[in-house]
Design a protein around this motif. Structure first.
Motif, PDB file in Angstrom:
ATOM      1  N   ARG A  19      -1.092   3.475   2.083  1.00 49.67           N
ATOM      2  CA  ARG A  19       0.051   3.398   3.002  1.00 49.67           C
ATOM      3  C   ARG A  19       0.540   1.953   3.148  1.00 49.67           C
ATOM      4  O   ARG A  19      -0.256   1.036   3.401  1.00 49.67           O
ATOM      5  CB  ARG A  19      -0.365   3.939   4.382  1.00 49.67           C
ATOM      6  CG  ARG A  19       0.805   4.279   5.276  1.00 49.67           C
ATOM      7  CD  ARG A  19       0.322   4.931   6.547  1.00 49.67           C
ATOM      8  NE  ARG A  19      -0.209   6.269   6.336  1.00 49.67           N
ATOM      9  CZ  ARG A  19       0.530   7.366   6.275  1.00 49.67           C
ATOM     10  NH1 ARG A  19       1.839   7.294   6.410  1.00 49.67           N
ATOM     11  NH2 ARG A  19      -0.035   8.537   6.088  1.00 49.67           N
ATOM     12  N   CYS A  20       1.844   1.761   3.013  1.00 47.68           N
ATOM     13  CA  CYS A  20       2.417   0.415   3.108  1.00 47.68           C
ATOM     14  C   CYS A  20       2.449  -0.027   4.571  1.00 47.68           C
ATOM     15  O   CYS A  20       2.940   0.712   5.420  1.00 47.68           O
ATOM     16  CB  CYS A  20       3.829   0.439   2.521  1.00 47.68           C
ATOM     17  SG  CYS A  20       4.752  -1.047   2.859  1.00 47.68           S
ATOM     18  N   PRO A  21       1.931  -1.228   4.882  1.00 44.88           N
ATOM     19  CA  PRO A  21       1.945  -1.677   6.284  1.00 44.88           C
ATOM     20  C   PRO A  21       3.355  -1.970   6.809  1.00 44.88           C
ATOM     21  O   PRO A  21       3.580  -1.989   8.016  1.00 44.88           O
ATOM     22  CB  PRO A  21       1.093  -2.954   6.265  1.00 44.88           C
ATOM     23  CG  PRO A  21       0.936  -3.350   4.858  1.00 44.88           C
ATOM     24  CD  PRO A  21       1.274  -2.180   3.997  1.00 44.88           C
ATOM     25  N   GLN A  22       4.334  -2.144   5.888  1.00 42.72           N
ATOM     26  CA  GLN A  22       5.710  -2.452   6.316  1.00 42.72           C
ATOM     27  C   GLN A  22       6.518  -1.178   6.607  1.00 42.72           C
ATOM     28  O   GLN A  22       7.043  -0.994   7.693  1.00 42.72           O
ATOM     29  CB  GLN A  22       6.437  -3.246   5.211  1.00 42.72           C
ATOM     30  CG  GLN A  22       5.940  -4.666   5.024  1.00 42.72           C
ATOM     31  CD  GLN A  22       6.206  -5.556   6.221  1.00 42.72           C
ATOM     32  OE1 GLN A  22       7.239  -5.452   6.880  1.00 42.72           O
ATOM     33  NE2 GLN A  22       5.244  -6.431   6.535  1.00 42.72           N
ATOM     34  N   CYS A  23       6.600  -0.246   5.588  1.00 39.47           N
ATOM     35  CA  CYS A  23       7.452   0.928   5.770  1.00 39.47           C
ATOM     36  C   CYS A  23       6.651   2.184   6.104  1.00 39.47           C
ATOM     37  O   CYS A  23       7.231   3.193   6.506  1.00 39.47           O
ATOM     38  CB  CYS A  23       8.318   1.156   4.531  1.00 39.47           C
ATOM     39  SG  CYS A  23       7.357   1.555   3.061  1.00 39.47           S
ATOM     40  N   GLY A  24       5.335   2.152   5.938  1.00 42.10           N
ATOM     41  CA  GLY A  24       4.493   3.280   6.328  1.00 42.10           C
ATOM     42  C   GLY A  24       4.411   4.398   5.309  1.00 42.10           C
ATOM     43  O   GLY A  24       3.768   5.420   5.572  1.00 42.10           O
ATOM     44  N   ILE A  49       1.504  -3.723  -4.107  1.00 45.57           N
ATOM     45  CA  ILE A  49       2.963  -3.804  -3.925  1.00 45.57           C
ATOM     46  C   ILE A  49       3.483  -2.407  -3.556  1.00 45.57           C
ATOM     47  O   ILE A  49       2.959  -1.390  -4.037  1.00 45.57           O
ATOM     48  CB  ILE A  49       3.660  -4.373  -5.190  1.00 45.57           C
ATOM     49  CG1 ILE A  49       5.152  -4.601  -4.920  1.00 45.57           C
ATOM     50  CG2 ILE A  49       3.462  -3.476  -6.410  1.00 45.57           C
ATOM     51  CD1 ILE A  49       5.836  -5.499  -5.953  1.00 45.57           C
ATOM     52  N   CYS A  50       4.478  -2.379  -2.685  1.00 45.07           N
ATOM     53  CA  CYS A  50       5.042  -1.092  -2.256  1.00 45.07           C
ATOM     54  C   CYS A  50       6.212  -0.727  -3.178  1.00 45.07           C
ATOM     55  O   CYS A  50       7.121  -1.541  -3.375  1.00 45.07           O
ATOM     56  CB  CYS A  50       5.514  -1.208  -0.810  1.00 45.07           C
ATOM     57  SG  CYS A  50       6.339   0.270  -0.225  1.00 45.07           S
ATOM     58  N   LYS A  51       6.148   0.479  -3.738  1.00 46.92           N
ATOM     59  CA  LYS A  51       7.209   0.905  -4.660  1.00 46.92           C
ATOM     60  C   LYS A  51       8.495   1.236  -3.903  1.00 46.92           C
ATOM     61  O   LYS A  51       9.575   1.250  -4.443  1.00 46.92           O
ATOM     62  CB  LYS A  51       6.760   2.143  -5.441  1.00 46.92           C
ATOM     63  CG  LYS A  51       5.768   1.815  -6.542  1.00 46.92           C
ATOM     64  CD  LYS A  51       5.615   2.941  -7.524  1.00 46.92           C
ATOM     65  CE  LYS A  51       4.853   4.095  -6.881  1.00 46.92           C
ATOM     66  NZ  LYS A  51       4.594   5.203  -7.801  1.00 46.92           N
ATOM     67  N   ASN A  52       8.357   1.454  -2.587  1.00 44.31           N
ATOM     68  CA  ASN A  52       9.515   1.824  -1.790  1.00 44.31           C
ATOM     69  C   ASN A  52      10.288   0.592  -1.304  1.00 44.31           C
ATOM     70  O   ASN A  52      11.467   0.427  -1.588  1.00 44.31           O
ATOM     71  CB  ASN A  52       9.052   2.674  -0.603  1.00 44.31           C
ATOM     72  CG  ASN A  52      10.210   3.059   0.270  1.00 44.31           C
ATOM     73  OD1 ASN A  52      11.250   3.509  -0.215  1.00 44.31           O
ATOM     74  ND2 ASN A  52      10.072   2.838   1.576  1.00 44.31           N
ATOM     75  N   CYS A  53       9.580  -0.331  -0.583  1.00 43.65           N
ATOM     76  CA  CYS A  53      10.309  -1.477   0.001  1.00 43.65           C
ATOM     77  C   CYS A  53      10.065  -2.785  -0.738  1.00 43.65           C
ATOM     78  O   CYS A  53      10.708  -3.793  -0.456  1.00 43.65           O
ATOM     79  CB  CYS A  53       9.959  -1.609   1.481  1.00 43.65           C
ATOM     80  SG  CYS A  53       8.247  -2.092   1.754  1.00 43.65           S
ATOM     81  N   GLY A  54       9.124  -2.795  -1.657  1.00 46.03           N
ATOM     82  CA  GLY A  54       8.896  -4.005  -2.461  1.00 46.03           C
ATOM     83  C   GLY A  54       8.022  -5.048  -1.785  1.00 46.03           C
ATOM     84  O   GLY A  54       7.781  -6.125  -2.345  1.00 46.03           O
ATOM     85  N   SER A  55       7.537  -4.782  -0.567  1.00 44.22           N
ATOM     86  CA  SER A  55       6.686  -5.782   0.107  1.00 44.22           C
ATOM     87  C   SER A  55       5.285  -5.774  -0.497  1.00 44.22           C
ATOM     88  O   SER A  55       4.848  -4.767  -1.070  1.00 44.22           O
ATOM     89  CB  SER A  55       6.621  -5.511   1.611  1.00 44.22           C
ATOM     90  OG  SER A  55       5.972  -4.287   1.835  1.00 44.22           O
ATOM     91  N   THR A  56       4.590  -6.896  -0.373  1.00 42.03           N
ATOM     92  CA  THR A  56       3.236  -6.995  -0.951  1.00 42.03           C
ATOM     93  C   THR A  56       2.204  -7.251   0.157  1.00 42.03           C
ATOM     94  O   THR A  56       2.544  -7.746   1.229  1.00 42.03           O
ATOM     95  CB  THR A  56       3.150  -8.147  -1.972  1.00 42.03           C
ATOM     96  OG1 THR A  56       3.521  -9.353  -1.320  1.00 42.03           O
ATOM     97  CG2 THR A  56       4.036  -7.918  -3.166  1.00 42.03           C
TER      98      THR A  56
HETATM   99 ZN   LIG Z   1       6.781  -0.298   1.876  1.00 42.58          ZN
END
Ligand SMILES: [Zn+2]
Length: 327
Positions: free
Chosen positions: A50-55, A89-96
């Motif tokens: 799970r991405c910590p930025q977009c979830g 790396i998040c494939k959705n928002c690109g944050s790492t």
């Molecule tokens: Zn994300």
């Protein structure tokens, strides 16, 4: 138990996300000094979705980043940790983001292990310099870990009526001013400077005049600077010269006379020489402790006699010593 676990167990690292642990010997050059150290290398990785930025469950692995940290030493050799931390790396928002271990402290090269060792040693009253030497870090690092997060209050709640002033040499030879309550011996002030100006400004800025007027006595050593400071800060306070410092001065004066007398004696085997040299402690005894009845064997003079008789050997033969024998 796998080899990874054995090494982690030996190093007292409780992190199950470390893999491929290895230890090797190495040499480093620090300020011109060659040091033999141990380098512990490991990979830090775990499954993270799970991405910590977009979830969203859109995280994928994205290479590794090397981090250097220091481990606590248990045999005097420095242990350096090189950790290859997994990046994502998040494939959705690109944050790492990256893998994290509880062992590490954010923005610090010291691990919690080292920090805890420093706290333990400080609790055992080791000096900053000895802690730094044993753990193999600089004195400034130890000082930063111990004092950075401590904010001492600028003033104590109530200024006691009886104070004691003194100074002591702290880290790097800097003199520190200390003020304590004369009755309870509780710490009142600690100022990392002993200049009269700094001490005066500190008290005047932090305590009102009425508070300072309430101070009745200040005990100090024979430092003339503080006498001026005390009059300025505490207008109603009486200065008391500490008994310890007077006794210390008297003892030194007595010793100076004793040593000058010793140098003039040519017969090094005479009882006078032995009395002054081997039994110097007897001349510092308080009068009440000088025994003139109990006979005992006195080393140096090598005969059975009383303490008073030994003291009399010098007093009877050296008039100057008799005049100076204060204690
Ligand atoms: Zn994300």
């Amino acid at each position: 138990m796998s080899q990874d676990n054995s090494i982690l167990c030996a190093l007292d690292i409780k992190d199950n996300n470390m893999r491929n642990v290895s230890v090797k010997d190495a040499t480093i050059k620090n300020r011109g000094v060659i040091k033999h150290i141990k380098i512990v290398s490991a990979d830090l990785t775990y499954k993270l979705y799970r991405c910590p930025q977009c979830g969203l469950n859109a995280l994928v692995k994205n290479g590794k980043r090397k981090t250097n940290a220091r481990l606590a030493s248990f045999n005097g050799i420095e242990y350096h940790l090189v950790l290859n931390k997994q990046r994502y790396i998040c494939k959705n928002c690109g944050s790492t983001c990256g893998a994290h271990s509880d062992l590490l402290i954010k923005n610090h090269t010291m691990t919690k292990q080292v920090q805890n060792r420093i706290f333990d040693m400080a609790r055992e009253s080791f000096t900053l310099t000895s802690i730094a030497k044993i753990i193999g870090v600089s004195v400034n690092t130890v000082s930063r870990i111990l004092y950075d997060n401590i904010k001492l209050p600028n003033r104590c709640n109530v200024l006691p009526e009886n104070l004691c002033f003194d100074e002591f040499r702290s880290v790097n030879g800097i003199f520190t001013f200390i003020a304590i309550d004369a009755q309870t011996h509780h710490l009142i002030e600690l100022i990392h400077d002993r200049l009269s100006k700094t001490v005066t400004e500190h008290f005047i800025n932090n305590y009102s005049l009425s508070e300072r007027q309430a101070v009745k006595t200040v005990s100090i050593d024979l430092n003339a600077n503080y006498q001026m400071v005390v009059h300025r800060i505490f207008p109603n306070a009486q200065i008391i010269v500490d008994r310890f410092h007077i006794v210390q001065l008297c003892s030194r004066a007595l010793d100076q006379v004793r040593i000058s007398c010793l140098k003039k004696i040519s017969d090094k085997h005479s009882s006078l020489y032995k009395a002054l040299k081997s039994n110097w402690r007897l001349y510092h005894l308080p009068e009440a402790d000088v025994d003139d009845k109990k006979v005992k064997y006195i080393f140096g003079i090598n005969e059975y006699t009383t303490t008073q008789n030994v003291i009399d050997i010098a007093i009877d033969r050296l008039p100057i010593f008799k005049n100076r024998q204060i204690l």
